[in-house]
Design a protein around this motif. Structure first.
Motif, PDB file in Angstrom:
ATOM      1  N   LYS A   1       0.824  -1.213   0.000  1.00 30.27           N
ATOM      2  CA  LYS A   1       0.000   0.000   0.000  1.00 30.27           C
ATOM      3  C   LYS A   1       0.855   1.259   0.000  1.00 30.27           C
ATOM      4  N   ARG A   2       1.891   1.270   0.815  1.00 32.90           N
ATOM      5  CA  ARG A   2       2.755   2.457   0.871  1.00 32.90           C
ATOM      6  C   ARG A   2       3.465   2.677  -0.468  1.00 32.90           C
TER       7      ARG A   2
ATOM      8  N   GLN B   1       0.951   3.999  -3.060  1.00 30.25           N
ATOM      9  CA  GLN B   1       0.619   5.395  -2.785  1.00 30.25           C
ATOM     10  C   GLN B   1       1.780   6.318  -3.119  1.00 30.25           C
TER      11      GLN B   1
ATOM     12  N   ARG C   1      -3.539   3.772  -6.667  1.00 28.12           N
ATOM     13  CA  ARG C   1      -4.558   3.241  -5.774  1.00 28.12           C
ATOM     14  C   ARG C   1      -4.603   1.733  -5.923  1.00 28.12           C
TER      15      ARG C   1
ATOM     16  N   SER D   1     -11.804   8.336  -4.545  1.00 31.76           N
ATOM     17  CA  SER D   1     -10.585   8.168  -3.765  1.00 31.76           C
ATOM     18  C   SER D   1     -10.370   6.704  -3.433  1.00 31.76           C
ATOM     19  N   GLU D   2      -9.122   6.370  -3.153  1.00 32.22           N
ATOM     20  CA  GLU D   2      -8.759   4.993  -2.810  1.00 32.22           C
ATOM     21  C   GLU D   2      -9.242   4.676  -1.400  1.00 32.22           C
TER      22      GLU D   2
ATOM     23  N   ASP E   1      -3.360  16.352  -2.748  1.00 31.75           N
ATOM     24  CA  ASP E   1      -3.347  14.922  -2.437  1.00 31.75           C
ATOM     25  C   ASP E   1      -4.785  14.540  -2.104  1.00 31.75           C
TER      26      ASP E   1
ATOM     27  N   ASP F   1      -6.463  11.691  -1.838  1.00 30.36           N
ATOM     28  CA  ASP F   1      -6.720  10.640  -0.848  1.00 30.36           C
ATOM     29  C   ASP F   1      -6.492  11.142   0.574  1.00 30.36           C
TER      30      ASP F   1
ATOM     31  N   MET G   1       2.577  10.712   3.606  1.00 25.89           N
ATOM     32  CA  MET G   1       1.896  10.712   2.324  1.00 25.89           C
ATOM     33  C   MET G   1       2.544  11.752   1.425  1.00 25.89           C
TER      34      MET G   1
ATOM     35  N   ALA H   1       0.575  10.659  -3.119  1.00 26.54           N
ATOM     36  CA  ALA H   1      -0.488   9.673  -3.003  1.00 26.54           C
ATOM     37  C   ALA H   1      -1.573   9.792  -4.059  1.00 26.54           C
ATOM     38  N   ALA H   2      -1.697  10.901  -4.723  1.00 22.70           N
ATOM     39  CA  ALA H   2      -2.776  11.008  -5.707  1.00 22.70           C
ATOM     40  C   ALA H   2      -2.333  11.686  -6.980  1.00 22.70           C
TER      41      ALA H   2
END
Length: 758
Positions: free
Chosen positions: A577-578, A581, A586, A685-686, A735, A737, A752, A755-756
Motif C-alpha cells: 500500500k505504501r 501510494q 490506488r 478516492s482509494e 493529495d 486521498d 503521504m 499519493a494522488a
C-alpha cells in the motif's frame, strides 16, 4: 572506452539474454516446440558463456557450459523437453542469473544449489542421449585385441635377420600422417557476417594457429559483375587442418560467427567417405549421333580389329566429351540463374531485416532525465508566454495568438515524444515474478502456474523501477495465503494446479495491473477476528466487506498462524500500500470466498507530467489531478443537507455524498465556506468511495510539470507535489486521498507524498 565500460555493456546485454532465456523456457513450458524458440534459448546461454569467458568469469562460464550442453541435446532432438526437464532448466536459468549478478556486484551464490543443478543437467544430457555411443564402445576389447602387437618373430638364420611385421593400413590417409588427426572444414560466410564487422580472413588466421593446414577458396558462386551485390557473400573456403586440439577447438574459433555462417567440421576420413558415396552415381545412357565422327560421309568398312577398337574408343571419348560440354553449359546457365536468384533473395532479406528489426542505441538514463527536465522547462516557458500574450491582447485573434497555439501543440508533441523515450514495457518485471512463484511454490509444496498478459504495456521507467517490490509482496501473499494446497483443492473439486494471473493494460491515461488467483479468497471472518485480537479495530465495529478486505493493508496485520520465511510478520501488504501510494496510485481488492481474489493497482503512466484541473481555494491556487475527478457540479441550496454539527451532504441524482471543504481541511480558512458560492468536484478516492470537494472557482484544465515539494522545500500534509503555472506562480498539487481521509477523521499523515498524483 575502458575495460570497465565494456564490462558494464556486457552485463547489460546479459540482462537482455537472461530475459530472452526465461521467456523462451516459459514458452517451451507452455508447449511451444518451435525450433526457433529452442535456438533462441540456446543462443542466450551461448552468448552469456562467450562474453563471460572474455572477462575470465570462470564460475559463470562453467555453469553456462553445462547448461548449454543440455540445451544442445534438446536442440538436436536427443532430449525431450518435458515438464520435468523444463523445471530443471528454469531453476538453472535462475542460478545463471544469480551467477551473473554475483559477477557484476561481487556477491556470492549458493554453491550447493549450483552444484546440485550441474549434476541434474549432466544427468539429463547423459541419460537421455541415444544408445549408439554405448554400442560403439562395446566392441572396444575386440578392437584392442586385434590391434595388440604381434609377438616378436624368431630369427630365421644365423645372421640375426628377423622379419618386421607391418600393415599397409598405417599409410591410409592424411589424418594418420605423423600421428596428427586431420579435419576437413567447410566455412561458408553469410552476408550477415560482414555486415556485423567480422572478417573471414581473421577467422582463418586464428584457425591456422591450431596446426598445419591447407586452404582452398571456392569462387564458384561468384556472379557476373552486372549481377554482383556489393553486400553479398559469394566465397567459401575448404580447409584441411592437422591438429591435436580436437573438433571443439576448431568450432571455438568460429564461436562468435556461428550464427552468421555455414560451418561443417568432419574428420578427413568421414568427409572423404561422404564424397565417395556422392561420386558413386548410377550410369545414365547418353544419346549421341555417331555420324558426327564421319567427317567425309564415307561408309567404308574398317575390317581391322585394331581400327575398330580405336574407333570405338574415340566414339566413347567423344560421347563423354559432348555430354560433359552439355552438362557444363547447362550447369553454367543454372549457376548463373541461381546466383542471380540468391543475390536477389539476399537483397530482399536484407531489406526485410532492415524494415522489421528496429535499430536501437544505448543512452545513459541521466541524459534522458536532463532532456525531460528541459522539455518541462519549455512547457513552463510556453505557458508563461501564452499568459503574457493573453493579458496584453484581449481580442484573441492576432497572429501571435495563432502562433502560440501552434507552439503549444508542438510543445505537447515534443513532451509526449520525450516521455515515450522513458516508457518501457512491464515485461522484465513480470518475468521476475515467474521465479518468485516457482521458489515459493517449491517451499510450500504447491503446484502453481503463473499466466501473464499485457507484458508489452509501456509505462514510465520510474514507475517500472518501483513496481517490483509491491508486486513481489503481492505474489508471495497470493501463493502463500491465496492458493490452497493440492489436497484441499482436490477436495473442493478444483484443479490441483493453482493459477495466478498477472495482467497489465492501459485505461484512461493510467496503467491497471491486476493480480488474480483462483484460491480460497479472503476469509473475512478470520480477518475481522484477527484485527480485533491485535487491537486494530474495536470489537463492536460494523465493517462492510470492502472495509474488512482493506484490513490486510494495516501495519502488523497477518493471518498466518506461524511466522515462516515467507510470511507471518505483517509487513508485506503494508509495504504494498505504501509503495503504490508513493507512486501516486490506488489499490483495490475484490474477493469471492472459494473462488479467489483480485488485486487491482491503478498507477500513473509517468511521474513527470500531470493533467489537472486548476482551481482556487481561499485565494490559493491548487491543481487537482484530472484522473481523480468524476464530474464537476454547481451546488444548489436545495441539494445541501446538514449532517451532525460540522458535516454536510450534497444530493446527487437521488444519492447523498459527503461534502468536503478543501480550504477548511488544509487550514486555509477558519470557517466553512458557503457551498452555493463555490464549485463541487466529485472525486473517486482509494478506499474512501466518492466525495464532493468544494472549491471556490475553476480556472481551467491544463497539463503541468510535476516538481517534488519535498526535494525543494519540505513535506506539506495534504499536498502531493507542486508545479509552476504560466504566470510564474507556484501551484500546489492536491493529495486527494489524504484530504478525503482527513474528512473521515484521519489526520493528515506526513508520510503521504505522491499519493494522488497521476
Amino acid at each position: 572506452m575502458d575495460m570497465n565500460e565494456i564490462k558494464e555493456i556486457f552485463f547489460q546485454e546479459c540482462e537482455e539474454q537472461l530475459a530472452e532465456l526465461e521467456s523462451g523456457l516459459l514458452k517451451m513450458n507452455d508447449g511451444d516446440r518451435d525450433p526457433e524458440t529452442v535456438n533462441a534459448v540456446f543462443r542466450a546461454v551461448h552468448s552469456i558463456k562467450g562474453g563471460a569467458g572474455a572477462f575470465g568469469l570462470d564460475d559463470l562460464v562453467a555453469f553456462a557450459h553445462v547448461f548449454e550442453t543440455t540445451l544442445d541435446c534438446v536442440r538436436s532432438n536427443k532430449l525431450e523437453p518435458n515438464q520435468d526437464v523444463l523445471k530443471v532448466m528454469l531453476k538453472s536459468a535462475d542460478v545463471l542469473a544469480d551467477l551473473t549478478n554475483a559477477a557484476r556486484d561481487g556477491g556470492s551464490v549458493d554453491e550447493s544449489r549450483s552444484r546440485g543443478l550441474v549434476k541434474e543437467l549432466e544427468a539429463l544430457a547423459n541419460g537421455e542421449l541415444p544408445s549408439p555411443s554405448a554400442l560403439t564402445e562395446a566392441p572396444a576389447p575386440k578392437a584392442a585385441a586385434k590391434a595388440a602387437p604381434a609377438p616378436t618373430p624368431k630369427p630365421t638364420d644365423d645372421s640375426g635377420f628377423q622379419p618386421v611385421p607391418f600393415s599397409f593400413d598405417d599409410f591410409g590417409g592424411e589424418g594418420d600422417a605423423g600421428g596428427m588427426p586431420a579435419y576437413e572444414v567447410i566455412f561458408k560466410p553469410r552476408y550477415e557476417l560482414y555486415s556485423k564487422g567480422n572478417d573471414a580472413t581473421l577467422l582463418l588466421r586464428d584457425l591456422s594457429r591450431l596446426g598445419e593446414m591447407t586452404i582452398y577458396c571456392n569462387t564458384d558462386d561468384l556472379p557476373g559483375l552486372e549481377e554482383l551485390d556489393p553486400e553479398g557473400a559469394y566465397f567459401f573456403w575448404n580447409v584441411t587442418i592437422k591438429t591435436d586440439k580436437g573438433e571443439d577447438a576448431i568450432r571455438t574459433v568460429f564461436e562468435f560467427a556461428e550464427w552468421d555462417c555455414e560451418l561443417t567440421v568432419k574428420p578427413v576420413e568421414e568427409a572423404r567417405a561422404d564424397a565417395t558415396s556422392n561420386d558413386e552415381l548410377p550410369m545414365v545412357p547418353v544419346p549421341f549421333d555417331l555420324s558426327i565422327l564421319d567427317e567425309t560421309g564415307a561408309t567404308e568398312e574398317v575390317s581391322a580389329s585394331g581400327a575398330r577398337a580405336e574407333e570405338t574408343a574415340v566414339a566413347v571419348a567423344a560421347a563423354e566429351t559432348a555430354s560433359n560440354v552439355t552438362q557444363m553449359a547447362a550447369a553454367r546457365v543454372e549457376k548463373k540463374e541461381s546466383a542471380a536468384a540468391a543475390a536477389a533473395a539476399a537483397s530482399a532479406a536484407a531489406q526485410n531485416n532492415a524494415a522489421g528489426a528496429g535499430q536501437t542505441i544505448r543512452v545513459d538514463l541521466d541524459r534522458v532525465d536532463r532532456l525531460i527536465n528541459l522539455v518541462g522547462e519549455l512547457v513552463i516557458n510556453q505557458a508563461m508566454l501564452s499568459q503574457s500574450v493573453i493579458e496584453n491582447d484581449t481580442t484573441g485573434t492576432s497572429s501571435i495568438n495563432m502562433g502560440l497555439e501552434e507552439l503549444q501543440q508542438l510543445t505537447r508533441e515534443i513532451q509526449d515524444s520525450v516521455m515515450a523515450i522513458r516508457a518501457q514495457p512491464v515485461k522484465p518485471v513480470f518475468q521476475r515474478m515467474s521465479r518468485i512463484v516457482r521458489e515459493i511454490a517449491d517451499m510450500t509444496g504447491k503446484s502453481i502456474r503463473l499466466i501473464t498478459e499485457g507484458e508489452n504495456t509501456e509505462v514510465d521507467k520510474t514507475v517500472i523501477d518501483k513496481l517490483a517490490e509491491p508486486l513481489t509482496h503481492m505474489i508471495r501473499n497470493a501463493v502463500d495465503h491465496g492458493i490452497e494446497t493440492p489436497e484441499k483443492r482436490a477436495a473442493a473439486g478444483k484443479n490441483t494446479e493453482g493459477t495466478v494471473r498477472l495482467t497489465a493494460k492501459h485505461r484512461s491515461g493510467r496503467i491497471l495491473i491486476e493480480l488474480a488467483d483462483d484460491g480460497a479468497g479472503i476469509n473475512r471472518e478470520k480477518v475481522r477476528q484477527k484485527a480485533i485480537d491485535n487491537d486494530l479495530i474495536p470489537a463492536d465495529s460494523n465493517l462492510s466487506d470492502e472495509e474488512i478486505d482493506n484490513l490486510i493493508f494495516l501495519p502488523g496485520f497477518s493471518t498466518a498462524d506461524k511466522i515462516s520465511d515467507i510470511s507471518g510478520r505483517g509487513v508485506g501488504m503494508d509495504v504494498v500500500k505504501r509503495s503504490i501510494q508513493a507512486l501516486g496510485g490506488r489499490i483495490n481488492i475484490t474477493s469471492k470466498p472459494g473462488h479467489g481474489s483480485v488485486f487491482t493497482m491503478s498507477l500513473p503512466l509517468t511521474l513527470a507530467v500531470l493533467d489537472g484541473m486548476v482551481v482556487t481555494v481561499a485565494g490559493q491556487t491548487l491543481v487537482v489531478p484530472l484522473t481523480a475527478i468524476v464530474e464537476t457540479l454547481q451546488p444548489e441550496a436545495a441539494a445541501i443537507h446538514s449532517f451532525g454539527a460540522n458535516h454536510r451532504l450534497i444530493s446527487i441524482r437521488n444519492s447523498f455524498c459527503p461534502l468536503v471543504d478543501v480550504g477548511r481541511i488544509l487550514n486555509f480558512r477558519a470557517t466553512q465556506a458557503n457551498p452555493v458560492e463555490g464549485v463541487a468536484l466529485l472525486v473517486e478516492s482509494e478506499g474512501g468511495g466518492q466525495r464532493a470537494l468544494m472549491v471556490d472557482a475553476i480556472q481551467g484544465q491544463r497539463q503541468v510539470v510535476i516538481k517534488s515539494l519535498e526535494a525543494n522545500y519540505t513535506h506539506v500534509p495534504g499536498i502531493a507535489a507542486a508545479t509552476i503555472l504560466g504566470d510564474g506562480r507556484v501551484a500546489l498539487i492536491l493529495d486527494v486521498d489524504a484530504v478525503v481521509g482527513a474528512s473521515r477523521g484521519q489526520s493528515l499523515k506526513a508520510e503521504m507524498s505522491l499519493a494522488a498524483v497521476g
